[in-house]
Design an enzyme around this catalytic site. Sequence first.
Site, PDB file in Angstrom:
ATOM      1  N   ALA A   1       0.862  -1.182   0.000  1.00 38.87           N
ATOM      2  CA  ALA A   1       0.000   0.000   0.000  1.00 38.87           C
ATOM      3  C   ALA A   1       0.898   1.231   0.000  1.00 38.87           C
ATOM      4  O   ALA A   1       2.037   1.168   0.460  1.00 38.87           O
ATOM      5  CB  ALA A   1      -0.857  -0.008   1.258  1.00 38.87           C
TER       6      ALA A   1
ATOM      7  N   GLY B   1       0.466  -5.058   0.617  1.00 42.74           N
ATOM      8  CA  GLY B   1      -0.690  -5.101  -0.278  1.00 42.74           C
ATOM      9  C   GLY B   1      -0.368  -5.726  -1.631  1.00 42.74           C
ATOM     10  O   GLY B   1      -1.259  -6.233  -2.315  1.00 42.74           O
TER      11      GLY B   1
ATOM     12  N   GLU C   1       3.889  -5.336   7.223  1.00 43.71           N
ATOM     13  CA  GLU C   1       3.057  -4.339   7.909  1.00 43.71           C
ATOM     14  C   GLU C   1       3.420  -4.178   9.376  1.00 43.71           C
ATOM     15  O   GLU C   1       3.360  -3.082   9.934  1.00 43.71           O
ATOM     16  CB  GLU C   1       1.562  -4.722   7.789  1.00 43.71           C
ATOM     17  CG  GLU C   1       0.977  -4.594   6.396  1.00 43.71           C
ATOM     18  CD  GLU C   1       1.141  -5.825   5.529  1.00 43.71           C
ATOM     19  OE1 GLU C   1       1.937  -6.726   5.890  1.00 43.71           O
ATOM     20  OE2 GLU C   1       0.492  -5.897   4.471  1.00 43.71           O
TER      21      GLU C   1
ATOM     22  N   GLU D   1      -0.717  -9.297  -1.010  1.00 45.89           N
ATOM     23  CA  GLU D   1      -2.153  -9.571  -0.870  1.00 45.89           C
ATOM     24  C   GLU D   1      -2.851  -9.559  -2.224  1.00 45.89           C
ATOM     25  O   GLU D   1      -3.758 -10.347  -2.475  1.00 45.89           O
ATOM     26  CB  GLU D   1      -2.785  -8.540   0.076  1.00 45.89           C
ATOM     27  CG  GLU D   1      -2.318  -8.730   1.511  1.00 45.89           C
ATOM     28  CD  GLU D   1      -2.819  -7.646   2.432  1.00 45.89           C
ATOM     29  OE1 GLU D   1      -2.627  -6.447   2.116  1.00 45.89           O
ATOM     30  OE2 GLU D   1      -3.404  -7.974   3.476  1.00 45.89           O
TER      31      GLU D   1
HETATM   32  N1  COA Z   1       4.529   3.240  -0.227  1.00 49.25           N
HETATM   33  C1  COA Z   1       4.916   4.444  -0.653  1.00 49.25           C
HETATM   34  N2  COA Z   1       6.099   4.679  -1.254  1.00 49.25           N
HETATM   35  C2  COA Z   1       6.913   3.627  -1.440  1.00 49.25           C
HETATM   36  C3  COA Z   1       6.581   2.324  -1.022  1.00 49.25           C
HETATM   37  C4  COA Z   1       5.325   2.155  -0.389  1.00 49.25           C
HETATM   38  N3  COA Z   1       4.885   0.957   0.010  1.00 49.25           N
HETATM   39  N4  COA Z   1       7.591   1.485  -1.331  1.00 49.25           N
HETATM   40  C5  COA Z   1       8.526   2.251  -1.933  1.00 49.25           C
HETATM   41  N5  COA Z   1       8.112   3.526  -1.986  1.00 49.25           N
HETATM   42  C6  COA Z   1       8.823   4.686  -2.545  1.00 49.25           C
HETATM   43  C7  COA Z   1       9.946   5.178  -1.642  1.00 49.25           C
HETATM   44  O1  COA Z   1       9.434   6.013  -0.624  1.00 49.25           O
HETATM   45  C8  COA Z   1      10.798   5.911  -2.634  1.00 49.25           C
HETATM   46  O2  COA Z   1      10.192   7.142  -2.919  1.00 49.25           O
HETATM   47  P1  COA Z   1      11.113   8.483  -3.079  1.00 49.25           P
HETATM   48  O3  COA Z   1      12.027   8.173  -4.259  1.00 49.25           O
HETATM   49  O4  COA Z   1      10.127   9.558  -3.373  1.00 49.25           O
HETATM   50  O5  COA Z   1      11.861   8.619  -1.790  1.00 49.25           O
HETATM   51  C9  COA Z   1      10.690   5.062  -3.887  1.00 49.25           C
HETATM   52  O6  COA Z   1       9.476   4.312  -3.744  1.00 49.25           O
HETATM   53  C10 COA Z   1      11.806   4.074  -4.057  1.00 49.25           C
HETATM   54  O7  COA Z   1      11.929   3.338  -2.873  1.00 49.25           O
HETATM   55  P2  COA Z   1      13.345   2.923  -2.246  1.00 49.25           P
HETATM   56  O8  COA Z   1      13.116   2.488  -0.844  1.00 49.25           O
HETATM   57  O9  COA Z   1      14.337   4.015  -2.476  1.00 49.25           O
HETATM   58  O10 COA Z   1      13.707   1.698  -3.212  1.00 49.25           O
HETATM   59  P3  COA Z   1      14.527   0.407  -2.901  1.00 49.25           P
HETATM   60  O11 COA Z   1      14.555  -0.341  -4.193  1.00 49.25           O
HETATM   61  O12 COA Z   1      15.823   0.736  -2.244  1.00 49.25           O
HETATM   62  O13 COA Z   1      13.669  -0.408  -1.784  1.00 49.25           O
HETATM   63  C11 COA Z   1      11.662  -1.453  -0.926  1.00 49.25           C
HETATM   64  C12 COA Z   1      12.447  -0.967  -2.153  1.00 49.25           C
HETATM   65  C13 COA Z   1      10.352  -1.994  -1.467  1.00 49.25           C
HETATM   66  C14 COA Z   1      12.421  -2.571  -0.185  1.00 49.25           C
HETATM   67  C15 COA Z   1      11.424  -0.307   0.069  1.00 49.25           C
HETATM   68  O14 COA Z   1      10.972   0.818  -0.666  1.00 49.25           O
HETATM   69  C16 COA Z   1      10.392  -0.602   1.115  1.00 49.25           C
HETATM   70  O15 COA Z   1      10.702  -1.217   2.125  1.00 49.25           O
HETATM   71  N6  COA Z   1       9.122  -0.192   0.888  1.00 49.25           N
HETATM   72  C17 COA Z   1       8.047  -0.375   1.827  1.00 49.25           C
HETATM   73  C18 COA Z   1       7.556  -1.795   1.820  1.00 49.25           C
HETATM   74  C19 COA Z   1       6.425  -1.980   2.816  1.00 49.25           C
HETATM   75  O16 COA Z   1       6.584  -1.828   4.018  1.00 49.25           O
HETATM   76  N7  COA Z   1       5.256  -2.354   2.279  1.00 49.25           N
HETATM   77  C20 COA Z   1       4.087  -2.611   3.090  1.00 49.25           C
HETATM   78  C21 COA Z   1       3.261  -1.397   3.188  1.00 49.25           C
HETATM   79  S1  COA Z   1       1.849  -1.686   4.226  1.00 49.25           S
END
Ligand code: COA
Length: 261
Positions: free
Chosen positions: A68, A112, A135, A115
């Site tokens: 999400a 999500g 989450e 999911e």
């Molecule tokens: N929601 C909103 N933005 C997200 C996102 C999410 N779930 N996942 C990634 N992004 C955004 C980051 O904030 C970043 O935005 P920015 O460039 O404006 O700062 C961009 O996507 C790239 O993310 P980044 O973390 O730099 O990429 P990465 O390849 O190094 O890492 C992930 C990727 C997926 C491991 C990491 O972004 C992450 O842990 N995301 C959250 C995952 C999560 O907790 N999901 C469950 C949500 S309930």
Amino acid sequence: MPQSYETLLLERRDKVAIITINRPDKRNALNIKTREEGAALIEELRTDDSVRAVIITGAGDKAFIAGADIAEFAGRTAMMQREVMTQRSLFNAIDTFPKPVIAMINGYCLGGGCELALACDIRIASENASFGQPEINLGIIPGGGGTQRLARLVGEGKAMEMILTGEIIDAKSALTIGLVNHVVPADQLESKTLEIANRIAEKGPIAVSLAKEAVKLASKSNLDEGLRREVDLFALVFSTEDKDEGVKAFLEKRKPAFKGR
Ligand code: COA
């Protein structure tokens, strides 16, 4: 005239529609717009007889869907969040869609995103895909079916461990626990997914739809009810021209020509 979408791409390959979540800069995170557009597009494809199977994937080579959109959580009230998950549920739209939906998982498949993949009927992953329900690290829990569909698919113990630890697992581990159907090298992901989608798209669409409905009952009803409803669906498919054609073609030793009637 087909609608155009801000966060999604739609491509048609013969009888297969490919939906791409197109927010690569945000790792294809699901914001409200994506959920609304996804549900609307699924609805559009529901009545499009030229589409026999749907593939869902994420844009770019990093993520399927990283969950999400966390930015939208800030300041959101409980009632607002409840409305997002129930009134605009993309996951339920996929779950109850009367055609097969295949998740083509090309990278991060988290929260999500996992999911959404769970709501699909078949999951194909590339070797570089990773999976998790992180989450808990945000102080919340899965709310798009994760606690229910994951437990039903991989068993309560594995689901519990993933959800309580927030641990991210690789594609090989996802295959081992039955979270995905196949893992292939990244450059073969599309061909493998299309191969399976095309194979299904050649079958009689009514039988495919009723088969999906029947299999879904396995996780939605008890055994007696599921078996009873399976017989009803089995009887229903006997009313189709495709059943007559399938049986006739077998007896005449030829390929059936299903018409979806
Ligand atoms: N929601 C909103 N933005 C997200 C996102 C999410 N779930 N996942 C990634 N992004 C955004 C980051 O904030 C970043 O935005 P920015 O460039 O404006 O700062 C961009 O996507 C790239 O993310 P980044 O973390 O730099 O990429 P990465 O390849 O190094 O890492 C992930 C990727 C997926 C491991 C990491 O972004 C992450 O842990 N995301 C959250 C995952 C999560 O907790 N999901 C469950 C949500 S309930």
